[in-house]
Design a protein around this motif. Structure first.
Motif, PDB file in Angstrom:
ATOM      1  N   GLY A 271    -101.756 -90.597  40.463  1.00  0.00           N
ATOM      2  CA  GLY A 271    -100.762 -91.597  40.094  1.00  0.00           C
ATOM      3  C   GLY A 271    -100.068 -91.274  38.787  1.00  0.00           C
ATOM      4  N   ALA A 272    -100.823 -90.756  37.804  1.00  0.00           N
ATOM      5  CA  ALA A 272    -100.227 -90.418  36.506  1.00  0.00           C
ATOM      6  C   ALA A 272     -99.243 -89.259  36.644  1.00  0.00           C
ATOM      7  N   ILE A 273     -99.577 -88.287  37.470  1.00  0.00           N
ATOM      8  CA  ILE A 273     -98.667 -87.160  37.694  1.00  0.00           C
ATOM      9  C   ILE A 273     -97.365 -87.648  38.337  1.00  0.00           C
ATOM     10  N   ILE A 274     -97.484 -88.495  39.361  1.00  0.00           N
ATOM     11  CA  ILE A 274     -96.301 -89.015  40.049  1.00  0.00           C
ATOM     12  C   ILE A 274     -95.465 -89.874  39.101  1.00  0.00           C
ATOM     13  N   PHE A 275     -96.136 -90.767  38.355  1.00  0.00           N
ATOM     14  CA  PHE A 275     -95.400 -91.652  37.456  1.00  0.00           C
ATOM     15  C   PHE A 275     -94.715 -90.858  36.352  1.00  0.00           C
ATOM     16  N   TRP A 276     -95.421 -89.876  35.785  1.00  0.00           N
ATOM     17  CA  TRP A 276     -94.813 -89.066  34.732  1.00  0.00           C
ATOM     18  C   TRP A 276     -93.577 -88.342  35.258  1.00  0.00           C
ATOM     19  N   ALA A 277     -93.661 -87.774  36.453  1.00  0.00           N
ATOM     20  CA  ALA A 277     -92.532 -87.047  37.027  1.00  0.00           C
ATOM     21  C   ALA A 277     -91.349 -87.983  37.279  1.00  0.00           C
ATOM     22  N   LEU A 278     -91.622 -89.157  37.836  1.00  0.00           N
ATOM     23  CA  LEU A 278     -90.551 -90.118  38.093  1.00  0.00           C
ATOM     24  C   LEU A 278     -89.910 -90.585  36.789  1.00  0.00           C
ATOM     25  N   ASN A 279     -90.751 -90.854  35.786  1.00  0.00           N
ATOM     26  CA  ASN A 279     -90.247 -91.318  34.500  1.00  0.00           C
ATOM     27  C   ASN A 279     -89.447 -90.228  33.796  1.00  0.00           C
ATOM     28  N   LYS A 280     -89.871 -88.982  33.956  1.00  0.00           N
ATOM     29  CA  LYS A 280     -89.215 -87.851  33.304  1.00  0.00           C
ATOM     30  C   LYS A 280     -87.834 -87.590  33.885  1.00  0.00           C
ATOM     31  N   PHE A 281     -87.713 -87.635  35.196  1.00  0.00           N
ATOM     32  CA  PHE A 281     -86.480 -87.190  35.841  1.00  0.00           C
ATOM     33  C   PHE A 281     -85.564 -88.317  36.327  1.00  0.00           C
ATOM     34  N   PHE A 282     -86.081 -89.547  36.390  1.00  0.00           N
ATOM     35  CA  PHE A 282     -85.258 -90.620  36.969  1.00  0.00           C
ATOM     36  C   PHE A 282     -85.114 -91.839  36.072  1.00  0.00           C
ATOM     37  N   SER A 283     -85.742 -91.851  34.902  1.00  0.00           N
ATOM     38  CA  SER A 283     -85.692 -93.051  34.055  1.00  0.00           C
ATOM     39  C   SER A 283     -84.281 -93.356  33.551  1.00  0.00           C
ATOM     40  N   ASP A 284     -83.396 -92.345  33.520  1.00  0.00           N
ATOM     41  CA  ASP A 284     -82.028 -92.569  33.045  1.00  0.00           C
ATOM     42  C   ASP A 284     -81.208 -93.407  34.015  1.00  0.00           C
ATOM     43  N   PHE A 285     -81.726 -93.620  35.226  1.00  0.00           N
ATOM     44  CA  PHE A 285     -80.993 -94.403  36.208  1.00  0.00           C
ATOM     45  C   PHE A 285     -81.167 -95.904  36.000  1.00  0.00           C
ATOM     46  N   GLY A 286     -81.955 -96.293  34.985  1.00  0.00           N
ATOM     47  CA  GLY A 286     -82.071 -97.693  34.602  1.00  0.00           C
ATOM     48  C   GLY A 286     -82.632 -98.588  35.688  1.00  0.00           C
ATOM     49  N   THR A 287     -81.833 -99.564  36.110  1.00  0.00           N
ATOM     50  CA  THR A 287     -82.284-100.549  37.095  1.00  0.00           C
ATOM     51  C   THR A 287     -82.666 -99.893  38.411  1.00  0.00           C
ATOM     52  N   TYR A 289     -83.920 -97.014  38.813  1.00  0.00           N
ATOM     53  CA  TYR A 289     -85.236 -96.381  38.611  1.00  0.00           C
ATOM     54  C   TYR A 289     -86.352 -97.399  38.803  1.00  0.00           C
ATOM     55  N   LEU A 290     -86.193 -98.584  38.213  1.00  0.00           N
ATOM     56  CA  LEU A 290     -87.213 -99.623  38.350  1.00  0.00           C
ATOM     57  C   LEU A 290     -87.315-100.103  39.787  1.00  0.00           C
ATOM     58  N   MET A 291     -86.179-100.198  40.460  1.00  0.00           N
ATOM     59  CA  MET A 291     -86.205-100.589  41.865  1.00  0.00           C
ATOM     60  C   MET A 291     -86.910 -99.534  42.706  1.00  0.00           C
ATOM     61  N   GLY A 292     -86.718 -98.281  42.346  1.00  0.00           N
ATOM     62  CA  GLY A 292     -87.393 -97.199  43.061  1.00  0.00           C
ATOM     63  C   GLY A 292     -88.890 -97.256  42.887  1.00  0.00           C
ATOM     64  N   LEU A 293     -89.345 -97.547  41.649  1.00  0.00           N
ATOM     65  CA  LEU A 293     -90.784 -97.688  41.420  1.00  0.00           C
ATOM     66  C   LEU A 293     -91.360 -98.823  42.255  1.00  0.00           C
ATOM     67  N   GLY A 294     -90.661 -99.957  42.276  1.00  0.00           N
ATOM     68  CA  GLY A 294     -91.128-101.096  43.057  1.00  0.00           C
ATOM     69  C   GLY A 294     -91.170-100.790  44.548  1.00  0.00           C
ATOM     70  N   THR A 295     -90.131-100.093  45.033  1.00  0.00           N
ATOM     71  CA  THR A 295     -90.095 -99.732  46.452  1.00  0.00           C
ATOM     72  C   THR A 295     -91.243 -98.794  46.815  1.00  0.00           C
ATOM     73  N   LEU A 296     -91.499 -97.823  45.943  1.00  0.00           N
ATOM     74  CA  LEU A 296     -92.601 -96.890  46.187  1.00  0.00           C
ATOM     75  C   LEU A 296     -93.938 -97.620  46.210  1.00  0.00           C
ATOM     76  N   ALA A 297     -94.112 -98.572  45.299  1.00  0.00           N
ATOM     77  CA  ALA A 297     -95.362 -99.339  45.258  1.00  0.00           C
ATOM     78  C   ALA A 297     -95.528-100.166  46.530  1.00  0.00           C
ATOM     79  N   ILE A 298     -94.441-100.768  47.015  1.00  0.00           N
ATOM     80  CA  ILE A 298     -94.507-101.581  48.232  1.00  0.00           C
ATOM     81  C   ILE A 298     -94.843-100.714  49.434  1.00  0.00           C
ATOM     82  N   ILE A 299     -94.179 -99.566  49.545  1.00  0.00           N
ATOM     83  CA  ILE A 299     -94.442 -98.671  50.671  1.00  0.00           C
ATOM     84  C   ILE A 299     -95.892 -98.200  50.667  1.00  0.00           C
ATOM     85  N   THR A 300     -96.391 -97.878  49.477  1.00  0.00           N
ATOM     86  CA  THR A 300     -97.767 -97.401  49.376  1.00  0.00           C
ATOM     87  C   THR A 300     -98.760 -98.475  49.794  1.00  0.00           C
ATOM     88  N   THR A 301     -98.554 -99.695  49.308  1.00  0.00           N
ATOM     89  CA  THR A 301     -99.506-100.764  49.634  1.00  0.00           C
ATOM     90  C   THR A 301     -99.460-101.153  51.106  1.00  0.00           C
TER      91      THR A 301
END
Length: 335
Positions: A271-287, A289-301
């Motif tokens: 999880g830390a590797i995935i989160f670090w990569a997402l934060n490193k390369f996609f955090s500039d997309f702002g909202t 990016y956060l929607m993507g994190l939420g979508t990934l969490a929903i799909i995983t659960t």
């Protein structure tokens, strides 16, 4: 015909993973001579994410104590390091473990309040406790109040030395965190913790000291959070109450553990590797990016209820850090 049994605690994959890990650690230790400063800074950030998530997983995934206020100890570790460095002349690198221990010590009286709560009340209560710490430090002018302050104790130390030592400390903390938690979970105390998570009443009826075990785990998790906080702000060189006690730290930890797999040592690592990569390369997309994190969490659960590593473990039997015990039937030897 008599059969014998043996307890299997390791696998071939486990041994191969250990050998690969040793090689990677040796190669990583030499990074200051072959890598760039940006790589070392990124590794320090990743280490803080991982250590925080790993200890949160110990607390919630193995201990069943879902806390959303672990940022309280993250901030305490960071502020303790800064106060010792800026005001008492302690080397900030030496103040990192001290900050972790101070966070663990403060967790003991805090637990007297937190353990009076159960379930969702415990989760919300820990967040309220973290907010109390944030507001308290925001009103201390000596450490910059609400706007925060900078770490001045590292002035005079060359950039290469500062970044290299911070990197080595981060690497040592990651290795120690994995090793100590793994050893603990393979011990009898680790089995007791799992029993408490599954059923406290049944565990207590079998002679397990439920209260003491929970206190130990809560304190260890606080030490880990304090270690991550002190390490993070040594690398960041500036601290503020909003950054140190932000609920985002626990939210990120929950995300990492859920994505990787709760209740597994490998889960926070993946999880830390995935989160670090997402934060490193996609955090500039702002909202987005956060929607993507939420979508990934929903799909995983929904589709991977045990997390990505949990799915791989169930599907292919992967286990880098086996903590379970398997009873193996050994056929008798031919006489």
């Amino acid at each position: 015909m008599n059969h014998t049994y043996k307890v299997q605690r390791g696998t071939r994959n486990h041994k191969v993973a250990l050998a690969v890990a040793i090689v990677l650690i040796i190669a990583a230790a030499a990074m200051p001579w072959w890598g760039t400063s940006s790589w070392m800074r990124e590794f320090v950030v990743f280490s803080c994410y991982f250590i925080f998530a790993m200890t949160w997983n110990l607390l919630a995934g193995y201990g069943g104590m879902v806390s959303i206020g672990q940022q309280a100890f993250f901030g305490l570790g960071g502020y303790t390091m800064l106060i010792l460095g800026n005001f008492y002349g302690v080397n900030p690198f030496l103040a990192i473990p001290i900050g972790a221990l101070v966070a663990g010590a403060i967790a003991v009286p805090v637990s007297l309040v937190a353990f009076r709560l159960q379930g969702g009340y415990f989760a919300v209560g820990t967040w309220v406790i973290a907010e109390v710490f944030r507001l308290s430090f925001a009103n201390i002018s000596a450490v910059g109040g609400g706007s925060g302050t900078s770490l001045t104790a590292l002035r005079g130390i060359s950039r290469w030395t500062r970044e290299s030592v911070t990197f080595w400390i981060a690497l040592a903390c990651v290795v120690a965190c994995i090793a100590l938690i793994y050893i603990f979970l393979r011990s009898k105390k680790g089995l007791a913790l799992l029993a408490i998570r599954d059923n406290e009443i049944a565990a207590e009826s079998h002679g397990i000291a439920v209260g003491r075990t929970k206190l130990v785990v809560y304190t260890v998790a606080a030490v880990g959070a304090g270690l991550a906080g002190a390490l993070y702000f040594v690398g960041n060189l500036r601290i503020s109450p909003d950054a140190a006690f932000s609920i985002n730290w626990t939210a990120f930890a929950i995300f990492m553990v859920i994505i990787g797999g709760i209740g597994r040592i490998e889960g926070p690592l993946v999880g830390a590797i995935i989160f670090w990569a997402l934060n490193k390369f996609f955090s500039d997309f702002g909202t987005w990016y956060l929607m993507g994190l939420g979508t990934l969490a929903i799909i995983t659960t929904i589709f991977f209820k045990q997390g990505l590593w949990g799915f791989a473990q169930e599907r292919w039997g992967w286990s880098l850090f086996p903590t379970t015990r398997k009873l193996i039937l050994v056929p008798p030897k031919n006489s």
